[in-house]
Design a protein around this motif. Sequence first.
Motif, PDB file in Angstrom:
ATOM      1  N   ASP A 192       0.864  -1.186   0.000  1.00  0.00           N
ATOM      2  CA  ASP A 192       0.000   0.000   0.000  1.00  0.00           C
ATOM      3  C   ASP A 192       0.896   1.230   0.000  1.00  0.00           C
ATOM      4  O   ASP A 192       1.387   1.658   1.054  1.00  0.00           O
ATOM      5  N   PRO A 193       1.196   1.807  -1.165  1.00  0.00           N
ATOM      6  CA  PRO A 193       2.133   2.943  -1.225  1.00  0.00           C
ATOM      7  C   PRO A 193       1.760   4.117  -0.330  1.00  0.00           C
ATOM      8  O   PRO A 193       2.641   4.667   0.343  1.00  0.00           O
ATOM      9  N   PRO A 194       0.482   4.556  -0.262  1.00  0.00           N
ATOM     10  CA  PRO A 194       0.184   5.671   0.660  1.00  0.00           C
ATOM     11  C   PRO A 194       0.484   5.330   2.115  1.00  0.00           C
ATOM     12  O   PRO A 194       1.033   6.145   2.862  1.00  0.00           O
ATOM     13  N   SER A 195       0.138   4.095   2.537  1.00  0.00           N
ATOM     14  CA  SER A 195       0.432   3.701   3.908  1.00  0.00           C
ATOM     15  C   SER A 195       1.944   3.627   4.145  1.00  0.00           C
ATOM     16  O   SER A 195       2.434   4.038   5.213  1.00  0.00           O
ATOM     17  N   ALA A 196       2.682   3.120   3.169  1.00  0.00           N
ATOM     18  CA  ALA A 196       4.138   3.058   3.312  1.00  0.00           C
ATOM     19  C   ALA A 196       4.739   4.451   3.410  1.00  0.00           C
ATOM     20  O   ALA A 196       5.656   4.701   4.206  1.00  0.00           O
ATOM     21  N   GLY A 197       4.212   5.388   2.614  1.00  0.00           N
ATOM     22  CA  GLY A 197       4.706   6.759   2.699  1.00  0.00           C
ATOM     23  C   GLY A 197       4.444   7.395   4.051  1.00  0.00           C
ATOM     24  O   GLY A 197       5.294   8.119   4.594  1.00  0.00           O
ATOM     25  N   SER A 198       3.266   7.122   4.621  1.00  0.00           N
ATOM     26  CA  SER A 198       2.968   7.661   5.951  1.00  0.00           C
ATOM     27  C   SER A 198       3.901   7.082   7.001  1.00  0.00           C
ATOM     28  O   SER A 198       4.340   7.794   7.922  1.00  0.00           O
ATOM     29  N   SER A 199       4.218   5.783   6.883  1.00  0.00           N
ATOM     30  CA  SER A 199       5.141   5.163   7.838  1.00  0.00           C
ATOM     31  C   SER A 199       6.523   5.781   7.741  1.00  0.00           C
ATOM     32  O   SER A 199       7.183   6.031   8.769  1.00  0.00           O
ATOM     33  N   ILE A 200       6.976   6.068   6.526  1.00  0.00           N
ATOM     34  CA  ILE A 200       8.291   6.696   6.356  1.00  0.00           C
ATOM     35  C   ILE A 200       8.288   8.110   6.923  1.00  0.00           C
ATOM     36  O   ILE A 200       9.278   8.558   7.552  1.00  0.00           O
ATOM     37  N   GLU A 201       7.189   8.840   6.767  1.00  0.00           N
ATOM     38  CA  GLU A 201       7.107  10.196   7.325  1.00  0.00           C
ATOM     39  C   GLU A 201       7.169  10.169   8.846  1.00  0.00           C
ATOM     40  O   GLU A 201       7.836  11.007   9.475  1.00  0.00           O
ATOM     41  N   ARG A 202       6.462   9.222   9.453  1.00  0.00           N
ATOM     42  CA  ARG A 202       6.515   9.126  10.911  1.00  0.00           C
ATOM     43  C   ARG A 202       7.920   8.769  11.385  1.00  0.00           C
ATOM     44  O   ARG A 202       8.400   9.286  12.412  1.00  0.00           O
ATOM     45  N   PHE A 203       8.597   7.901  10.647  1.00  0.00           N
ATOM     46  CA  PHE A 203       9.960   7.535  11.018  1.00  0.00           C
ATOM     47  C   PHE A 203      10.906   8.724  10.858  1.00  0.00           C
ATOM     48  O   PHE A 203      11.798   8.938  11.705  1.00  0.00           O
ATOM     49  N   ALA A 204      10.737   9.514   9.796  1.00  0.00           N
ATOM     50  CA  ALA A 204      11.565  10.711   9.626  1.00  0.00           C
ATOM     51  C   ALA A 204      11.311  11.722  10.738  1.00  0.00           C
ATOM     52  O   ALA A 204      12.255  12.362  11.245  1.00  0.00           O
ATOM     53  N   HIS A 205      10.051  11.851  11.138  1.00  0.00           N
ATOM     54  CA  HIS A 205       9.750  12.763  12.254  1.00  0.00           C
ATOM     55  C   HIS A 205      10.400  12.260  13.547  1.00  0.00           C
ATOM     56  O   HIS A 205      10.866  13.073  14.367  1.00  0.00           O
ATOM     57  N   TYR A 206      10.444  10.960  13.718  1.00  0.00           N
ATOM     58  CA  TYR A 206      11.102  10.399  14.894  1.00  0.00           C
ATOM     59  C   TYR A 206      12.595  10.730  14.905  1.00  0.00           C
ATOM     60  O   TYR A 206      13.162  11.060  15.954  1.00  0.00           O
ATOM     61  N   LEU A 207      13.225  10.663  13.755  1.00  0.00           N
ATOM     62  CA  LEU A 207      14.650  10.987  13.688  1.00  0.00           C
ATOM     63  C   LEU A 207      14.907  12.464  13.918  1.00  0.00           C
ATOM     64  O   LEU A 207      15.971  12.840  14.448  1.00  0.00           O
TER      65      LEU A 207
END
Length: 544
Positions: A192-207
């Motif tokens: 699910d590309p939109p869901s994968a993109g949201s997960s990457i955004e949350r991970f970037a915010h964590y960093l």
Amino acid sequence: MSADDQAFLDVLSSLPHDIQRYSGEVAEYIEHYSGNVADYIDKNVERIADALREALAASPWLPESIRPRPPPPAPALTLPTSAYDSIQNWISRHKIVTGVIVLAAGTILYRTYRSSARSRKTRRARRAGSGGRLDVVVIAGSPALPLTRSLSLDLERKGFIVFIVSNSPEDEIMIHNLSRPDIRSLTIDTTDPPSAGSSIERFAHYLQTPHAAIPGGKRHYLTLKAVILIPSLNYQTSPIATIPPSSFADLFNTHLLNPILTIQAFLPLLTARLSPANNSNNNETAPPKVLVFTPSIISSINPPFHAPEATVCSALSAFTEVLAAELRPLSIPVTHVQLGTFDFAGFSPGASARNRGIHHHHHHHQGVNGAVGLLCASEGADTLQWPDSARHAYARNFERQCGSAISAGRIRGMRGSSLRELHNAVFDVIDGSITSGTVRVGLGAGVYGFVGRWVPRGMVSWMMGIRKVDELSTWEQSESQRNSYNSSLNSPRSAGSVDDHEGEKVGDLEGLEGTSMSQESFVAVGHMDQHKGVADSHVWKEDL
């Protein structure tokens, strides 16, 4: 007495002295010349006598009693030589062998020195001033793989915060069971590309969010050091003729497409250069690295009956090369880690059971590349389940290859390399000590790469037990195919044009396919040949 008389008397008085001097010189010359002549005559007389003696000794017409004896051979003069002179003489006579020995010894010494230097190296991740962890590593691999578990535990022990990509609740449970606070789950749904993109955004915010090692302590930012891609290493070993199309489709989705989509999801994060404005160490932060793991033994030699692994690994190798070419201008290093054989004792699920002597022939076994692979025929697979034609054509060579000393990339009787070698290589790539684009690690990785490049394919197959098949099964047309073909010939339209006749056969085949697809398993479906009047039973159709 006049002056002329006195001059004449002086000449006469000097004559005796000149005559005496000249006579002495003539005597000396004659004596010297006669001595040389005598020596010359003596030497030639001795040479002539020796030649005559040898000729008479070798003459068969002379009686043995009067035949002269040949002179005894002169004793060989041997001068004592030192050990240094003996070695020097041997080297001068064997220059090629000496060069090979020097090259091999130099290579061994160099590798030994590098190995000892690397083993003494202290490998620890960076720490903040407050003692908190700074470096983050993402492992995109199934937590069920022994390679993923061993690598994540080692990186966590060396001071990294490890995130393992999970695709299901089962993966999260396995990550939680590792019981390490700094080994965490990163849920990314690559389908699910939109869901994968949201997960990457949350991970970037964590960093980009400051963290503290202890409550109220000094805050610091985390740095993404590497993304490690570990594709699934479980491959089917079977002839191509016995692999259904659905197996190939599932294989490409899970082993090839899923790793590609995972890297694609992380590319925006890799190229974003995460750098918070208040981070004082921005200029010292190196770009994250990408490590792609693939088994290298099978893809190096491409042996028979390993089409799934050879195809997927070759495709991943080509994908890695393209990815490296695209990220090189962005200063993002991509390293292709080609794996050999490793010893995963203690990490395989059934290790304890096998140590107790319990044998499960229907279970999977720990593969040579750190994977859990299917057993070969000689180790549990039943070739009797294959179709008759495939069994006659491939079964014997399949069983021979599975029983060979180098089948499936393993070297029988030898244990794999230690996991510490792999762990050290991964850390050295992350910290920049190893900058090569390709790293071979594990027993057999380098040897099989050399064999695949230089040894003829026929010799490799012969070493693995592949022999020529002289007896093949005869073609047997099924009853349903014969009835279908006969009915098509007896139909009223059979006297029509060739196009009509071919169209009718196509319609009969469609009905036949529908009948075959209703079976309980994969069955052979016929394809009519208008010249031979037979059906090809080697085409697989999937059960619906």
